[in-house]
Design an enzyme around this catalytic site. Structure first.
Site, PDB file in Angstrom:
ATOM      1  N   SER A  38       0.843  -1.195   0.000  1.00 45.08           N
ATOM      2  CA  SER A  38       0.000   0.000   0.000  1.00 45.08           C
ATOM      3  C   SER A  38       0.881   1.249   0.000  1.00 45.08           C
ATOM      4  CB  SER A  38      -0.949  -0.064   1.191  1.00 45.08           C
ATOM      5  OG  SER A  38      -1.971   0.875   1.037  1.00 45.08           O
ATOM      6  N   ASP A  97      -8.649  -5.127  -5.687  1.00 43.50           N
ATOM      7  CA  ASP A  97      -8.131  -3.985  -4.936  1.00 43.50           C
ATOM      8  C   ASP A  97      -8.719  -2.724  -5.540  1.00 43.50           C
ATOM      9  OD1 ASP A  97      -6.808  -2.124  -3.507  1.00 43.50           O
ATOM     10  OD2 ASP A  97      -4.793  -2.666  -4.166  1.00 43.50           O
ATOM     11  N   HIS A 118      -7.194  -5.627  -1.385  1.00 47.14           N
ATOM     12  CA  HIS A 118      -5.941  -4.968  -1.005  1.00 47.14           C
ATOM     13  C   HIS A 118      -5.071  -5.933  -0.188  1.00 47.14           C
ATOM     14  CE1 HIS A 118      -3.859  -1.164  -0.975  1.00 47.14           C
ATOM     15  NE2 HIS A 118      -3.887  -1.008   0.326  1.00 47.14           N
TER      16      HIS A 118
END
Ligand SMILES: *[C@@H]1O[C@H](CO)[C@@H](O)[C@H](O)[C@H]1NC(C)=O
Ligand SMILES: *[C@@H]1O[C@H](CO)[C@@H](O)[C@H](O)[C@H]1NC(C)=O
Ligand SMILES: *[C@@H]1O[C@H](CO)[C@@H](O)[C@H](O)[C@H]1NC(C)=O
Ligand SMILES: *[C@@H]1O[C@H](CO)[C@@H](O)[C@H](O)[C@H]1NC(C)=O
Ligand SMILES: *[C@@H]1O[C@H](CO)[C@@H](O)[C@H](O)[C@H]1NC(C)=O
Ligand SMILES: *[C@@H]1O[C@H](CO)[C@@H](O)[C@H](O)[C@H]1NC(C)=O
Ligand SMILES: *[C@@H]1O[C@H](CO)[C@@H](O)[C@H](O)[C@H]1NC(C)=O
Ligand SMILES: *[C@@H]1O[C@H](CO)[C@@H](O)[C@H](O)[C@H]1NC(C)=O
Ligand SMILES: *[C@@H]1O[C@H](CO)[C@@H](O)[C@H](O)[C@H]1NC(C)=O
Ligand SMILES: *[C@@H]1O[C@H](CO)[C@@H](O)[C@H](O)[C@H]1NC(C)=O
Length: 725
Positions: free
Chosen positions: A563, A646, A678
């Protein structure tokens, strides 16, 4: 680190593998321990995946609060949630995950905790309800709450009974078309209320449903509770007298994708009036200027007050949380408690009518603190627990608490504590129960502080199995996401530092600028500064390790992040620090600065880049890992993972980066999971993820050769697609 280091690594850094990826994934995962009213025993669930049968199994268990002994109650997977009923020590109300009349529905059952075979059905619920909460009122009836998806007309949505439309088209007239891993529909989460009445049959009193369910949320247009994907039963509460319900909803009167604003609504349990916000723009008690997210509404023991936390800023999802107490029916300004305290309370519970116990992230741990319900601005709450991350706590009749926590070295640790005595006794800990976690202990973890770009930075260190400080181990530099979050002393089945360390690394996990739990200044300084201070903090951390920690071999170091941590790895690839690593891993990171507008939560980008995409584009482009001059520096072997579901950072980000690396001739691989968001959750996918991530790092660091038994890229049975001539 000198160049001679390579000689010693092959000779010395072999570790017996302790926690392996399949051990991590297949070890039991236990829930919080919930004590019965007399505080003798606590109930908890456990689930476990088997790589032999490729199936999960689950069970419910009882923990003896005096001895720590554990007893299996049932492994009937139809028992999906259990709560203690009333003041009795052993009667429970539970959700039975099947329904004998309504496909896709569930049932409420009542039984003795030790005798599920002799329970009885108390209510039939018409959809897949969860999040059960209940109280027994003075006249002996049970009032409960549970939630499910709802249609706009208030009817609960039952997936099994719903008609399948002929077309799969989706049509939108407002932004926020998708969130996390789902596409928005006309349905939403709603809290429903119900009542069970005591009926006397022949001799024994039994509970039976009295009337149907009331949808408490749908009468307010655009309200939703709990808020997906992470909201759950802590988004709502039932007053101890059974009269009132409080629930959190995102602001129903504001566009969803560019504000974090949320309100606490109050409604009678019987749904006889429409829910009203206690801190909305028109609520009489709303404190001036407080417009942010709210959470964790909880009723006081006398049912007259509600404590909750709220943030001030209406676009900053990581703004400081402050505790407020509202008195039902009053129009007075709600005071905020300990307003000057530079920490962000997360979990709230009333200890008694006058005091709260709160769970708060604090310097890499989540500790319990006491907070009087009338504390002034300058009040400094005191902690009475220390290590790990406390995830749940309950009061016992003797004024101690039963708490459940995790730490880097244990997936589950149940202990007693009290505000006066601190931590009292550990009752059970997974590292002493589970063979997969055998040998793990607090000695596997330490921390250090160093001078970063502008302030002191903390970093966790996780040692490999059989660690010997006279030997050397390659550095694994761990970069967290968020960015307003932190590495914690907690267990995780994703990015578990001990699994990485046990391949033969020392894992260093710094909490640079942007990290939470160290005060507002450190966290807020990342705004408009993504590649600035945090990057410099990481450079300084690497230099500190290189100069001061002899057992860490930086010459064969590797780095990984997800991320925002993936953004940072991409930034590092185009920076000088990138040349210090033998391999890099980016999981679901951002790459192209101008692609940030494809995310779902616009408030996040508009806060972090301090403006809109059109008025403030230079802020978005300032830290662009895809800038041409940076791409020209790319040269460190790089594994990219990006998943189709995601929606936070769409898969095109990972594909763009992979395209560039391949065209530039940088050794690289692309790993994709079509069914993951994610995060990589499914156990079989998680195993492949670990094989590929650890395999990539091990190949380029040399660990694959030096450490027999280390994970290899070749462990994965899925064929690798390669059409290179
Ligand atoms: C748990 O399941 C096993 C078989 O899978 C069964 O033999 C055992 O009796 C069950 N135990 C309980 C307490 O339900
Ligand atoms: C759960 O209930 C269903 C329906 O009654 C039944 O078919 C199934 O066997 C039950 N599962 C277990 C583990 O008892
Ligand atoms: C519950 O247990 C406590 C202590 O073990 C006992 O004093 C109390 O009478 C019990 N209550 C009921 C309803 O069984
Ligand atoms: C769950 O409900 C089903 C259907 O009513 C029933 O057959 C089964 O015995 C129940 N199981 C438990 C553990 O309550
Ligand atoms: C509510 O709306 C759903 C979806 O349109 C429909 O299936 C259901 O019958 C409606 N319920 C009532 C009570 O009208
Ligand atoms: C928030 O959304 C509304 C409506 O979608 C829009 O008018 C407004 O300009 C947005 N604000 C920002 C800061 O993007
Ligand atoms: C609170 O204000 C409302 C009007 O906004 C009024 O009707 C009500 O009587 C007030 N309650 C108290 C306790 O002052
Ligand atoms: C409170 O936290 C500090 C660290 O800030 C820790 O040293 C101390 O042991 C904690 N107190 C208790 C009673 O656990
Ligand atoms: C801190 O980082 C900034 C970049 O954000 C850099 O310009 C500055 O020189 C750094 N200061 C120190 C003391 O490292
Ligand atoms: C964000 O923008 C505001 C208004 O333009 C400005 O006052 C503030 O300094 C900016 N903050 C950062 C961190 O750049």
């Amino acid at each position: 680190m000198g160049t001679l280091r390579w000689l010693s690594i092959a000779a010395t850094a072999s570790t017996a593998l302790g926690l392996t990826p399949d051990g991590l994934i297949s070890a039991p995962r236990r829930s919080e321990a919930v004590p019965n009213p007399s505080g003798d025993v606590a109930v908890f669930s456990s689930s476990q995946y088997s790589f032999k049968t490729h199936k999960s199994s689950s069970s419910w268990n009882l923990l003896d609060i005096k001895t720590g002994g554990i007893k299996l109650l049932t492994n009937d997977s139809n028992v999906s949630e259990i709560i203690w009923l009333g003041s009795d020590n052993s009667t429970v109300l539970y959700i039975n995950g099947t329904n004998s009349e309504i496909p896709g529905g569930v049932e409420l059952w009542v039984s003795d905790i030790s005798d599920f075979a002799n329970g009885y059905k108390a209510a039939s619920l018409p959809a897949s309800f969860s999040g059960l909460k209940a109280v027994t009122t003075e006249n002996g009836e049970v009032r409960y709450l549970a939630y499910a998806e709802s249609y706009a007309n208030g009817t609960a949505y039952n997936e099994k009974l719903a008609a399948t439309p002929l077309s799969t088209a989706r049509i939108y007239d407002s932004i926020y078309v998708r969130h996390w891993d789902y596409w928005l529909t006309t349905r939403f989460n709603a809290v429903f209320s119900g009542t069970l009445k005591k009926a006397k049959g022949n001799g024994k009193a039994t509970y039976k449903a009295d009337g149907g369910l009331k949808n408490l949320v749908s009468p307010v247009k655009n309200a939703e509770s709990p808020y997906p994907p992470f909201g759950g039963s802590s988004d709502y509460d039932l007053s101890p007298d059974g009269q009132w319900v409080a629930f959190k909803s995102k602001a129903h009167d504001l566009p969803r994708s560019n504000y974090t604003t949320a309100y606490v609504f109050v409604v009678p349990h019987d749904g006889s009036k429409t829910a009203v916000p206690i801190n909305g723009p028109d609520s009489p008690g709303t404190p001036a200027g407080i417009k942010g997210d709210v959470g964790n509404p909880v009723f006081s023991p006398d049912s007259k007050k509600i404590a909750y936390w709220q943030m001030e800023d209406e676009t900053y999802e990581a703004d400081r949380r402050t505790v407020y107490v509202y008195t039902l029916g009053s129009n007075e300004t709600i005071p905020s408690l300990a307003k000057d305290w530079d920490r962000s309370p997360d979990v709230l519970k009333w200890a008694d009518q006058k005091n709260l116990v709160i769970g708060v992230e604090d310097a890499g741990r989540s500790r319990l603190f006491t907070l009087p319900a009338d504390a002034g601005d300058d009040y400094k709450p005191k902690n009475f627990t220390d290590g790990g991350v406390v995830s749940a706590y309950y009061f016992l009749p003797d004024s101690t608490l039963l708490a459940t926590r995790t730490a880097i070295w244990t997936s589950w640790n149940v202990f007693t504590a009290s505000p006066d005595k601190g931590e009292i006794k550990t009752l059970a800990t997974a590292n002493e129960i589970d063979p997969e976690l055998k040998g793990l202990g607090p000695e596997d973890v330490s921390e250090f502080f160093y001078e970063g770009n502008w302030t002191q930075i903390q970093a966790f260190v996780t040692y490999p199995e059989g660690f010997d400080k006279s030997k050397t181990y390659p550095l694994l530099y761990y970069i967290h996401g968020g960015p307003q979050s932190s590495w914690l002393d907690s267990w995780s089945s994703r990015w578990n530092p001990k699994v990485f360390a046990d391949q033969g690394y020392v894992v260093v996990a710094p909490n640079p600028t942007g990290s939470s739990g160290f005060g507002d200044e450190l966290q807020d300084a990342i705004q408009n500064n993504w590649g600035g201070s945090p990057y410099e903090d990481l450079v300084k951390g690497w230099e500190y390790i290189n100069e001061n920690i002899d057992y860490i071999d930086t010459d064969h170091g590797v780095a990984a992040g997800a991320s925002y941590g993936g953004f940072m790895i991409n930034w590092i690839q185009g920076s000088d620090l990138g040349r210090k690593f033998k391999a890099l891993v980016t999981h679901d990171g951002t790459f192209v600065a101008d692609a940030k507008i494809s995310t779902e939560e616009l408030w996040f980008m508009q806060h972090d880049f301090n403006g809109t995409f059109w008025n403030n584009r230079e802020n978005y482009r300032r830290w662009d890992p895809s800038a041409p001059e940076r791409i020209l520096k790319f040269s460190t072997p790089h594994l990219i993972i990006h998943n189709d579901k995601d929606y936070r950072l769409p898969v095109s980000e990972g594909l763009s980066l992979f395209n560039v690396l391949q065209e530039r001739g940088v050794p690289s691989r692309f790993l994709n999971f079509p069914d993951e968001n994610h995060w990589v959750i499914h156990q079989e996918n998680s195993l492949v993820w670990h094989q590929q991530v650890l395999g990539w790092l091990n190949r380029y660091s040399g660990v694959e050769k030096s450490n027999k038994g280390a994970v290899s890229l070749d462990d994965t049975v899925i064929p690798v697609v390669n059409y290179d001539p």
